[in-house]
Design an enzyme around this catalytic site. Structure first.
Site, mmCIF file in Angstrom:
data_model
loop_
_atom_site.group_PDB
_atom_site.id
_atom_site.type_symbol
_atom_site.label_atom_id
_atom_site.label_comp_id
_atom_site.label_asym_id
_atom_site.label_seq_id
_atom_site.Cartn_x
_atom_site.Cartn_y
_atom_site.Cartn_z
ATOM 1 N N HIS A 1 0.845 -1.203 0.000
ATOM 2 C CA HIS A 1 0.000 0.000 0.000
ATOM 3 C C HIS A 1 0.869 1.238 0.000
ATOM 4 C CE1 HIS A 1 0.560 -1.363 4.166
ATOM 5 N NE2 HIS A 1 0.605 -0.074 4.504
ATOM 6 N N HIS B 1 0.912 5.055 1.154
ATOM 7 C CA HIS B 1 0.275 6.101 1.970
ATOM 8 C C HIS B 1 0.394 7.420 1.207
ATOM 9 C CE1 HIS B 1 0.281 4.043 6.044
ATOM 10 N NE2 HIS B 1 1.201 3.324 5.441
HETATM 11 P P1 AMP Z 1 1.467 0.229 7.480
HETATM 12 O O1 AMP Z 1 1.807 0.470 8.920
HETATM 13 O O2 AMP Z 1 2.354 0.949 6.512
HETATM 14 O O3 AMP Z 1 1.362 -1.250 7.173
HETATM 15 O O4 AMP Z 1 0.058 0.900 7.254
HETATM 16 C C1 AMP Z 1 -1.166 0.272 7.504
HETATM 17 C C2 AMP Z 1 -2.179 1.365 7.597
HETATM 18 O O5 AMP Z 1 -3.451 0.791 7.493
HETATM 19 C C3 AMP Z 1 -2.141 2.138 8.932
HETATM 20 O O6 AMP Z 1 -1.893 3.524 8.660
HETATM 21 C C4 AMP Z 1 -3.526 1.886 9.523
HETATM 22 O O7 AMP Z 1 -4.045 3.020 10.197
HETATM 23 C C5 AMP Z 1 -4.335 1.532 8.285
HETATM 24 N N1 AMP Z 1 -5.501 0.711 8.537
HETATM 25 C C6 AMP Z 1 -5.582 -0.408 9.315
HETATM 26 N N2 AMP Z 1 -6.827 -0.913 9.280
HETATM 27 C C7 AMP Z 1 -7.559 -0.113 8.471
HETATM 28 C C8 AMP Z 1 -8.918 -0.112 8.039
HETATM 29 N N3 AMP Z 1 -9.808 -1.045 8.435
HETATM 30 N N4 AMP Z 1 -9.330 0.880 7.201
HETATM 31 C C9 AMP Z 1 -8.462 1.835 6.804
HETATM 32 N N5 AMP Z 1 -7.158 1.888 7.163
HETATM 33 C C10 AMP Z 1 -6.712 0.927 7.991
#
Ligand code: AMP
Length: 110
Positions: free
Chosen positions: A104, A106
């Protein structure tokens, strides 16, 4: 071997709710549930194709990863970030503080 399901696969299949702001055949953008700025969304491939993390990228993924970045820029503009700019982050692995193992991007701004 089939890849383990991720939280983001469930969002792609609309099994868990998300604030989706862009969708096409290959990717999805939705607002981060824990935003770190006024605007914070994620762009993900619908089909991970082995991309649990960026370090798994192979040459066959070039088009897909390029598409994610083009969509990140397009949606950032739609979100009003075109003028002042924004940050893009791809966390990879334990030392990159990655928590969801489904590639993903950001996009953070505002
Ligand atoms: P990472 O730490 O780079 O793996 O980012 C994962 C991101 O996913 C974090 O910023 C979380 O806040 C986000 N996240 C986790 N669960 C959800 C969800 N159900 N809907 C939207 N974002 C989410």
């Amino acid at each position: 071997m089939a890849e383990a399901d991720t939280l983001f696969d469930k969002i792609v299949r609309k099994e868990i709710p998300a604030d989706i702001i862009y969708e096409d055949e290959t990717c999805l953008a939705f607002r981060d549930i824990a935003p770190t700025a006024k605007t914070h969304f994620l762009v993900i491939p619908k089909n991970r194709d082995g991309l649990s993390r960026l370090s798994k990228a192979e040459s066959r993924h070039e088009t897909l990863i390029g598409h994610l970045l083009v969509v990140a820029a397009k949606v950032a503009k739609e979100e009003g970030l075109g003028e002042d700019g924004f940050r893009t982050v791809i966390n990879d692995g334990k030392h990159g503080c990655q928590s969801v193992y489904h590639l993903h991007v950001h996009v953070i701004g505002g």
